[in-house]
Write an enzyme that holds these catalytic residues in place. Structure first.
Site, short mmCIF file in Angstrom:
data_model
loop_
_atom_site.label_atom_id
_atom_site.label_comp_id
_atom_site.label_asym_id
_atom_site.label_seq_id
_atom_site.Cartn_x
_atom_site.Cartn_y
_atom_site.Cartn_z
N LYS A 125 62.16 65.83 29.21
CA LYS A 125 61.70 67.08 28.57
C LYS A 125 62.95 67.86 28.15
CE LYS A 125 60.24 71.32 28.06
NZ LYS A 125 61.42 71.71 27.25
N GLU B 2 70.07 72.46 39.13
CA GLU B 2 71.42 72.94 38.79
C GLU B 2 71.25 74.13 37.87
OE1 GLU B 2 73.99 71.88 40.36
OE2 GLU B 2 72.93 70.21 41.31
N CYS C 235 77.60 76.78 31.59
CA CYS C 235 77.29 77.29 32.94
C CYS C 235 78.57 77.55 33.71
CB CYS C 235 76.43 76.27 33.68
SG CYS C 235 77.16 74.63 33.70
N GLU D 14 74.64 86.85 34.85
CA GLU D 14 75.08 85.84 33.88
C GLU D 14 74.84 86.37 32.46
OE1 GLU D 14 72.88 82.04 33.54
OE2 GLU D 14 74.83 81.04 33.56
P1 NAD Z 1 66.02 77.55 30.76
O1 NAD Z 1 65.84 77.66 32.22
O2 NAD Z 1 65.41 78.59 29.88
O3 NAD Z 1 65.45 76.16 30.22
C1 NAD Z 1 65.88 74.92 30.75
C2 NAD Z 1 64.77 73.90 30.57
O4 NAD Z 1 63.67 74.27 31.40
C3 NAD Z 1 64.24 73.80 29.15
O5 NAD Z 1 63.96 72.46 28.83
C4 NAD Z 1 62.95 74.59 29.24
O6 NAD Z 1 61.98 74.23 28.28
C5 NAD Z 1 62.48 74.23 30.64
N1 NAD Z 1 61.49 75.15 31.22
C6 NAD Z 1 61.28 76.44 30.91
N2 NAD Z 1 60.25 76.93 31.66
C7 NAD Z 1 59.84 75.93 32.46
C8 NAD Z 1 58.83 75.79 33.46
N3 NAD Z 1 58.03 76.81 33.79
N4 NAD Z 1 58.68 74.60 34.08
C9 NAD Z 1 59.48 73.55 33.77
N5 NAD Z 1 60.45 73.62 32.83
C10 NAD Z 1 60.63 74.78 32.18
O7 NAD Z 1 67.60 77.45 30.50
P2 NAD Z 1 68.37 77.35 29.11
O8 NAD Z 1 68.32 78.68 28.42
O9 NAD Z 1 67.92 76.15 28.36
O10 NAD Z 1 69.86 77.05 29.60
C11 NAD Z 1 70.75 78.05 30.00
C12 NAD Z 1 70.84 78.13 31.51
O11 NAD Z 1 71.17 76.85 32.03
C13 NAD Z 1 71.95 79.06 31.99
O12 NAD Z 1 71.50 79.80 33.09
C14 NAD Z 1 73.06 78.09 32.40
O13 NAD Z 1 73.97 78.60 33.34
C15 NAD Z 1 72.25 76.96 32.94
N6 NAD Z 1 73.03 75.71 32.96
C16 NAD Z 1 73.42 75.23 34.17
C17 NAD Z 1 74.18 74.08 34.23
C18 NAD Z 1 74.61 73.50 35.56
O14 NAD Z 1 75.00 72.34 35.59
N7 NAD Z 1 74.56 74.26 36.63
C19 NAD Z 1 74.55 73.42 33.04
C20 NAD Z 1 74.12 73.95 31.82
C21 NAD Z 1 73.36 75.10 31.79
#
Ligand code: NAD
Length: 482
Positions: free
Chosen positions: A173, A247, A281, A382
Site C-alpha cells: 500500500k 517506523e 525523517c 516535526e
Molecule cells: P502518513 O502517516 O500520512 O502516511 C504513511 C502511509 O500510511 C501512507 O501510505 C498512508 O496512506 C498510510 N495511512 C494513512 N492512514 C492510515 C490508516 N488509518 N491505516 C493504515 N495506513 C494509513 O505519513 P507520510 O506523510 O506519508 O510520511 C511522512 C511521515 O513519515 C513523517 O512523519 C516522517 O518522519 C515519517 N517517515 C519516517 C521514516 C522512518 O524510517 N522513521 C522514514 C520516512 C518517513
C-alpha cells in the site's frame, strides 16, 4: 499519462467501484502524472484473498528462484535508471540527483535481500535417544507494507525485498502521494519473474483501506513507515496477534560543540536540514550550538540557506525542489506561522530570497529561525520541510538535555573534534542513529536503521542485521521421534 491500476490476483484492475484520484507534478500542478484507483475495503479484501491463495507456492519455491527474482529486479532498475529517476522527480519533486540515488539504493536493497533468500537457517537441539529436535524458519504468511511518499521506492524495497526473499506474500500500500512509484516497483518485480498473485498493489487513501488491510486475519505482519499519528492508529487496529514494525517521525538535533569549525558545522547542519527540501525523517530540525561559536555558526547557516537554487528538480542547476504537495506546503507554512506567532526571529526566509519562489509549484524557501528557545513548539514538533531552528546553549550538558527533551528519538549528530565528548554524546543521546561529524540524514545500506521513543516501536530494526530477517520469518520447533 500513465493509467493507474491496482494489481490483484495477477491482474491490473481499477477500483471495484471505479473511484479514482489524481496525482500531479508538485513542481507544475498542471502536469497530470496519472489517475489511480481510490480503493475501498472491498478492493483491500480482494487483495488479501488473492495473495493468500498464491503465497504458499512462493514459500515452497526454490530459494534460488526467490534470489534470482530480486537480483533481476535490481538489474532492471539499473538498466532503466535514468527514466525511472526522471519519473520519480516528476512525481515526488526531489532533485534528479536524489531521485537517481534513491533508485540506485533501491537496486542495492534488492541485491542485499536477494542473498538473504539463501540464508533461512534453523537449529538443532540436543535431546534424548535417537530423536531430533530442530527449528525451522518459515515465512510469516502475508506481509502488509504501508509506506510514505518521501522515499517512495527505497523504503518499500527494504520491506518488500526481505518479505519476498523469505517466501512471504506481500500486500503493498504505497502513499497516495506517490502512487506511480508504487506501481513501477510492482511492474519491475513482475518483469523480473515474480509469480502472479504473490504481490498485490492496493492504491488509495489509508483512511479508506488501512483498517481493512491491517485487521485482515491472513495478514501476519505489518511493516509501516510514516507519521506517529498513523502509526498509533495502526497499532490500535492490529490487535495483539500481529507482528508490527512501526517506523515514524523525527525531530533530529545537530549539536555543535564549542571546539567545532563554524563553516563545517553549518555545512553538516544545512545538509541535514535542507536536503530533500527537509522532507526526510532523519532531517536536522534543531541546531543546538554551545557557547560563543553561535554567531559564526548562524552566519554560515544563513549563507548556506541563501545558496540554494529552488525550482523544478529536473533542472540540473536546481538544488532544492518543491514540497511534495499542496497539503505538505500548507503544513510547513503553518509551522512557520507558529514560529512567527511565538515571536521567533527569522534570520533567513522567503523575504530574503534573491529571486521570488517559482510559480506555480509547491515551493517553500529554506527558512532559518534563530535564538529559538528549545522549549518552543517549533523546537519540539516535526515540521517535515526546509525549516531549521537554531538555539544557543550555555554548556554541553544543556545541549544534551535539550537534544533529548523531545518525544522523538530517530537521528542525532554532534560536531566536534573532541572524540571523548563525541563518544559520551553517542552514549547519552536517546536516538537510534548517531552521527559524529556528519549530517543526520543519509544512512549506510548494511547497518541497522530505526529510532527510539515516538520514532519507532522498536520491534526489529529495518535494513540490515539479523533482526530484519527475524521480522519476516517465524520459528517452528519440530520434535522428531522414530
Ligand atoms: P502518513 O502517516 O500520512 O502516511 C504513511 C502511509 O500510511 C501512507 O501510505 C498512508 O496512506 C498510510 N495511512 C494513512 N492512514 C492510515 C490508516 N488509518 N491505516 C493504515 N495506513 C494509513 O505519513 P507520510 O506523510 O506519508 O510520511 C511522512 C511521515 O513519515 C513523517 O512523519 C516522517 O518522519 C515519517 N517517515 C519516517 C521514516 C522512518 O524510517 N522513521 C522514514 C520516512 C518517513
Amino acid at each position: 499519462m500513465t493509467p493507474g491500476r491496482n494489481y490483484v490476483g495477477g491482474q491490473w484492475v481499477p477500483a471495484r467501484d471505479g473511484a479514482t484520484f489524481e496525482r500531479r507534478n508538485p513542481a507544475d500542478p498542471a502536469d497530470l502524472i496519472g489517475v489511480f484507483p481510490a480503493s475501498k475495503p472491498a478492493d483491500a479484501t480482494a487483495a488479501v484473498d488473492a495473495v493468500e491463495s498464491a503465497r504458499r507456492a512462493w514459500a515452497k519455491a526454490d530459494p534460488e528462484k526467490r534470489q534470482r527474482v530480486l537480483e533481476r529486479t535490481a538489474e532492471l532498475i539499473l538498466a532503466k535508471l535514468d527514466p525511472l529517476a526522471r519519473e520519480l522527480t516528476r512525481e515526488e519533486g526531489k532533485v534528479l540527483a536524489s531521485a537517481t540515488q534513491e533508485w540506485r539504493r533501491t537496486a542495492a536493497n534488492f541485491r542485499l535481500y536477494a542473498s538473504e533468500a539463501l540464508r533461512m537457517q534453523g537449529e538443532t537441539f540436543s535431546t534424548a535417544g535417537d530423536g531430533l529436535v530442530y527449528s525451522v524458519r518459515e515465512p510469516v504468511g502475508i506481509v502488509l507494507a504501508i509506506t510514505p511518499w518521501n522515499f517512495p521506492v527505497s523504503i518499500p524495497s527494504r520491506k518488500i525485498g526481505p518479505a519476498l526473499a523469505t517466501g512471504n506474500g506481500v500486500i503493498f500500500k504505497p502513499s497516495e502521494v506517490t502512487p506511480l512509484a508504487g506501481q513501477r516497483m510492482v511492474e519491475l518485480l513482475l518483469e523480473a519473474g515474480l509469480p502472479e498473485g504473490v504481490i498485490a498493489l492496493v492504491q488509495g487513501y489509508g483512511a479508506d483501506i488501512g483498517d481493512t488491510l491491517v485487521k485482515a486475519g491472513a495478514v501476519g505482519a505489518v511493516t509501516f513507515t510514516g507519521s506517529y499519528a498513523t502509526g498509533c492508529r495502526i497499532h490500535q487496529a492490529a490487535g495483539p496477534d500481529k507482528r508490527l514494525q512501526l517506523e515514524m517521525g523525527g525531530k533530529n538535533p545537530c549539536v555543535v560543540l564549542a571546539d567545532a569549525d563554524p563553516a563545517r558545522a553549518a555545512q553538516i547542519a544545512t545538509q541535514g536540514a535542507f536536503s530533500l527540501t527537509g522532507q526526510a525523517c532523519t532531517a536536522t530540525s534543531r541546531v543546538l550550538v554551545v557557547g560563543d561559536l553561535y554567531d559564526a555558526v548562524v552566519r554560515e547557516i544563513v549563507a548556506k540557506a541563501k545558496s540554494y537554487r529552488i525550482g523544478n528538480g529536473l533542472d540540473p542547476q536546481v538544488t532544492m525542489g518543491p514540497l511534495a504537495n499542496e497539503a505538505q506546503k500548507q503544513k510547513v507554512e503553518a509551522m512557520i506561522a507558529v514560529g512567527k506567532a511565538e515571536g521567533l526571529h527569522i534570520a533567513f526566509g522567503e523575504g530574503d530570497l534573491e529571486m521570488p519562489l517559482p510559480a506555480p509549484g509547491h515551493y517553500v524557501a529554506p527558512t532559518v529561525f534563530v535564538d529559538v528557545p528549545p522549549e518552543s513548539r517549533l523546537s519540539r514538533e516535526e515540521i517535515f520541510g526546509p525549516v531549521v531552528c537554531v538555539s544557543k546553549l550555555a554548556s554541553y550538558e544543556d545541549a544534551l538535555r535539550h537534544a533529548n527533551a523531545v518525544e522523538y528519538g530517530l537521528a542525532a549528530s554532534v560536531v566536534t573534534r573532541d572524540m571523548g565528548r563525541a563518544l559520551s554524546f553517542s552514549a547519552d543521546i536517546d536516538a537510534g542513529i548517531v552521527k559524529v561529524n556528519s549530517a543526520t540524514g543519509g544512512v549506510a545500506l548494511n547497518a541497522p536503521f530505526g529510532g527510539f521513543k515516538h520514532s519507532s516501536n522498536q520491534t526489529n530494526k529495518e535494513q540490515a542485521g539479523h533482526g530484519v530477517m527475524d521480522f519476516y520469518t517465524r520459528t517452528k520447533t519440530v520434535y522428531l521421534a522414530t
